[in-house]
Enzyme design. Structure first.
Site, mmCIF file in Angstrom:
data_model
loop_
_atom_site.group_PDB
_atom_site.id
_atom_site.type_symbol
_atom_site.label_atom_id
_atom_site.label_comp_id
_atom_site.label_asym_id
_atom_site.label_seq_id
_atom_site.Cartn_x
_atom_site.Cartn_y
_atom_site.Cartn_z
ATOM 1 N N GLU A 18 -4.852 -8.808 -0.950
ATOM 2 C CA GLU A 18 -5.802 -8.408 0.288
ATOM 3 C C GLU A 18 -7.328 -8.360 -0.239
ATOM 4 O O GLU A 18 -7.506 -7.507 -1.088
ATOM 5 C CB GLU A 18 -5.375 -7.046 0.930
ATOM 6 C CG GLU A 18 -4.239 -7.412 1.749
ATOM 7 C CD GLU A 18 -3.766 -6.295 2.699
ATOM 8 O OE1 GLU A 18 -4.342 -5.275 3.264
ATOM 9 O OE2 GLU A 18 -2.475 -5.930 2.840
ATOM 10 N N GLU B 14 0.806 -1.315 0.030
ATOM 11 C CA GLU B 14 0.036 -0.060 -0.056
ATOM 12 C C GLU B 14 1.039 1.412 0.072
ATOM 13 O O GLU B 14 0.624 2.177 1.002
ATOM 14 C CB GLU B 14 -0.943 0.172 1.074
ATOM 15 C CG GLU B 14 -1.887 -1.163 1.019
ATOM 16 C CD GLU B 14 -3.218 -0.865 1.937
ATOM 17 O OE1 GLU B 14 -3.331 -0.280 2.862
ATOM 18 O OE2 GLU B 14 -3.987 -2.032 1.681
#
Ligand code: AHR
Length: 524
Positions: free
Chosen positions: A327, A204
Site C-alpha cells: 500500500e 495491517e
C-alpha cells in the site's frame, strides 16, 4: 583480520566495485549529475513493483471495476467495465490485490460465491457503513484477473477469520483434485482451479487487522502459513506477512527473526504520503507548502525502504524474502460533498510527482523490493482511473505508470545521482530523482523526475561503459500548474507528449527537465 596489506586493498577494491554495481547513491549538490553504470552484474526490476490494489471501499469495486451483469448503460463483460479492462491492459498490470485492506480482515469468502440472489447482504464496517451485497466475489475477481492478464494477490482474513476458513478458500481456488471445496467450485461454474500464487496472511495486523503485537502476529502467521499449501508439500505459495506501519522497524525485526524464512515469500510495508492524519489538505486546491510537505512524505519512502531492507539483510543476507510495499500513494481530504468513508480524491500533477519519485525508489531498490501495490486502482485515494457512471478518465498517475512500464522486468542500471535542492522555507528536498534500466531488446530507459515547483533542472548524464547508443527519444508529463488534473469534461488535459530536450553526444546526455514534470527517455 587481513593476511597482508595487499589482501586489505583487494577487499576494499571489491567492496567499491560491489557498491558501484549494485547501489544507487544520492547526494545533494550544486549541479545535477547522474552516472549510470551500464556494465557489471544486474538486478531485475520485478514487474510486480507495478502492481495495483482493489478494495471493497467506496466506488473502487462497485461502479469502478464492476457495474453489475444487468447494467445497460455501461458496456461490460459479465459486469466488468470494458473501458477499465482496456485501460488497465495498456499498463500491463502485473498483479492486483483484493479484497482489502482493512476490509479483508472482515471478509468471509463464502459470502461471495454461489447464486448472487442468495448471497448475504452485510455491512461494510470499515468503509462508510454501507451495504455490501457480495455480488462481486471470488469468481468475479479471479475471472476479471484473467481478463486483465494479471496475477491475483488475495488478502486473507486473519483478524476475524479462522485457519479452516482460509485453507478452504485455498482449496476452493487452487485445488484440482477431489475435495469438498473443489466440488463446490465446479458446482458454481468453474471446472479448473485458478492457481493463485500470491497470498497475504492478514492486513495491517498492528491496526485494523487485529491490533496485534509483532510477537503475537509472528506466531499467528506461523500457524496460518503451516496450513497454506499447494498440496505438493513444496511450500511454493508466495505467502506475504502483514508488515510494518511506516517506520515501525521493530515490527520487521521481530518478524524476520521469528518466522522461518521458508514460510515467508514476502514481508509487507505500508506508507502513505499524507501531510498529517488530522489535517490532510485538499486534493486539488493545495498550496506550495502543502505540496512540499506531501513530497517530503513521498521521499520518506527512500529511508523506509533502506532501513527495513537493512534489517532484512541482517536475517536474510541472500535476499530470499521480498519487501512488498503493498500500500502506497497520496492521501488527502475527500472531495467536498462525497462520503468521507469512500476516500474519493482527485489526482493532480502532485500525484504524478509522488508516483514518479516512488517508482524510481522502488526500481533502485529492486534487489529487495520485488512487489508493490499503489492504493487504489479506481476512485479511491491515488487512483489511476476515475469513473462517473458511463464516463471514465485516466489520471496523471495512470500516465506515469504507463510511461514507466518500460522498466517492468528490465535489468536495473545502478546509478549515482548528485542533485540540486528543491528548497521551501527552511527545508529542502532533492530536486531530481532518477532510475534506469535496460530491456531485453537492449534499449536503455531513464526516468527522471523534477519535483521542484518553480525551477527547471539541467541534468548531465554520464553513461559509463556505453558506446553503442545512437539515438535518444522521450516523453514528458507536465502541465501549467501543479494543481492541474483531468476532468470528465477535459479528460486529456494532462497526458504525455513527445520530449525533445535531451541531447546525446558520445557517452554523455544532457537533459533539461521542466518544473514538476516526469520524463522517460529511450536510448537505442
Ligand atoms: O487503502 C485504504 C486503507 O489504508 C486500507 O484498507 C488499509 O490497509 C490502510 O490503512
Amino acid at each position: 583480520m587481513f593476511s597482508s596489506p595487499h589482501a586489505f586493498f583487494v577487499r576494499l577494491a571489491c567492496l567499491l566495485v560491489v557498491c558501484l554495481t549494485t547501489v544507487t547513491a544520492f547526494a545533494q549538490g550544486t549541479a545535477n549529475k547522474i552516472s549510470i553504470q551500464t556494465t557489471g552484474p544486474q538486478t531485475t526490476i520485478s514487474k510486480h513493483i507495478y502492481g495495483h490494489f482493489a478494495e471493497h471501499l467506496g466506488r473502487c469495486i462497485y461502479g469502478g471495476f464492476y457495474v453489475g451483469e444487468n447494467n445497460t448503460k455501461v458496456p461490460h463483460v459479465k459486469g466488468i467495465r470494458k473501458d477499465v479492462i482496456e485501460a488497465l491492459k495498456q499498463l500491463n498490470i502485473p498483479n492486483l490485490r483484493w479484497p482489502g485492506g482493512c476490509f479483508a480482515d472482515t471478509y468471509h469468502w463464502k459470502d461471495g460465491v454461489g447464486p448472487k440472489d442468495k448471497r448475504p447482504k452485510i455491512v461494510n464496517v470499515w468503509w462508510g457503513g454501507v451495504t455490501e451485497d457480495n455480488s462481486f466475489g471470488t469468481h468475479d475477481f479471479l475471472d476479471m484477473c484473467e481478463l486483465l492478464g494479471t496475477e491475483p494477490y488475495l488478502a486473507a482474513n486473519v483478524g476475524s477469520g479462522t485457519v479452516q476458513e482460509l485453507t478452504e478458500w485455498l482449496q476452493y481456488v487452487n485445488f484440482g483434485g477431489v475435495s469438498p471445496m473443489s466440488a463446490w467450485r465446479k458446482e458454481n461454474g468453474r471446472e479448473n482451479p485458478w492457481k493463485v500464487n500470491y497470498w497475504g496472511v492478514g492486513n495491517e495486523a498492528w491496526g485494523c487487522g487485529g491490533n496485534m503485537k509483532p510477537e503475537h502476529y509472528a506466531n499467528i502467521y506461523r500457524q496460518y502459513a503451516t496450513f497454506m499449501t499447494d498440496w505438493n508439500n513444496s511450500n511454493k505459495l508466495f505467502r506475504i506477512a502483514s508488515g510494518a506501519n511506516g517506520a515501525d522497524y521493530n515490527w520487521t525485526e521481530v518478524l524476520m527473526r521469528d518466522i522461518p524464512h521458508n514460510m515467508l515469500g514476502g514481508l509487507a510495508l505500508h506508507h502513505y504520503s499524507v501531510i498529517e492524519w488530522n489535517s490532510k489538505g485538499p486534493a486539488t486546491g493545495f498550496s506550495e507548502e502543502q505540496y512540499f510537505k506531501t513530497m517530503k512524505q513521498a521521499w520518506r519512502m527512500e529511508e523506509l525502504v533502506t532501513r527495513h531492507s537493512t534489517i532484512m539483510d541482517k536475517y536474510d543476507p541472500a535476499k530470499r524474502v521480498a519487501l512488498v510495499v503493498d500500500e502506497w500513494g497520496g492521501w488527502y481530504d475527500v472531495e467536498p460533498g462525497t462520503n468521507p468513508g469512500f476516500l474519493f480524491q482527485q489526482n493532480t500533477m502532485r500525484d504524478a510527482m509522488i508516483a514518479g519519485m516512488t517508482l524510481n525508489i522502488f526500481n533502485n531498490h529492486a534487489d529487495r523490493v520485488r512487489m508493490a501495490n499503489l492504493a487504489q486502482t479506481i476512485n479511491v485515494l491515488q487512483a489511476v482511473i476515475l469513473t462517473d457512471e458511463e464516463k471514465m478518465i485516466l489520471t496523471p498517475t495512470y500516465h506515469v505508470m504507463e510511461m514507466y512500464k518500460v522498466h517492468q522486468d528490465a535489468k536495473l542500471l545502478p546509478l549515482t545521482l548528485q542533485t540540486k535542492d528543491y528548497a521551501f522555507g527552511n527545508d529542502k528536498l532533492p530536486a531530481v530523482s532518477a532510475s534506469a534500466s535496460v530491456d531485453a531488446q537492449g534499449r536503455t530507459h531513464i526516468s527522471l523526475v523534477n519535483v521542484d515547483a518553480k525551477n527547471a533542472q539541467d541534468v548531465s548524464i554520464d553513461l559509463f561503459g556505453a558506446t553503442t547508443h545512437k539515438t535518444v527519444s522521450g516523453r514528458i508529463l507536465t502541465s501549467k500548474t501543479l494543481q492541474d488534473h483531468n476532468t470528465f469534461d477535459k479528460p486529456a488535459n494532462i497526458k504525455p507528449v513527445a520530449f525533445n530536450d535531451a541531447k546525446l553526444k558520445g557517452g554523455a546526455l544532457n537533459v533539461t527537465v521542466p518544473p514538476f514534470s516526469v520524463v522517460v527517455l529511450e536510448l537505442k
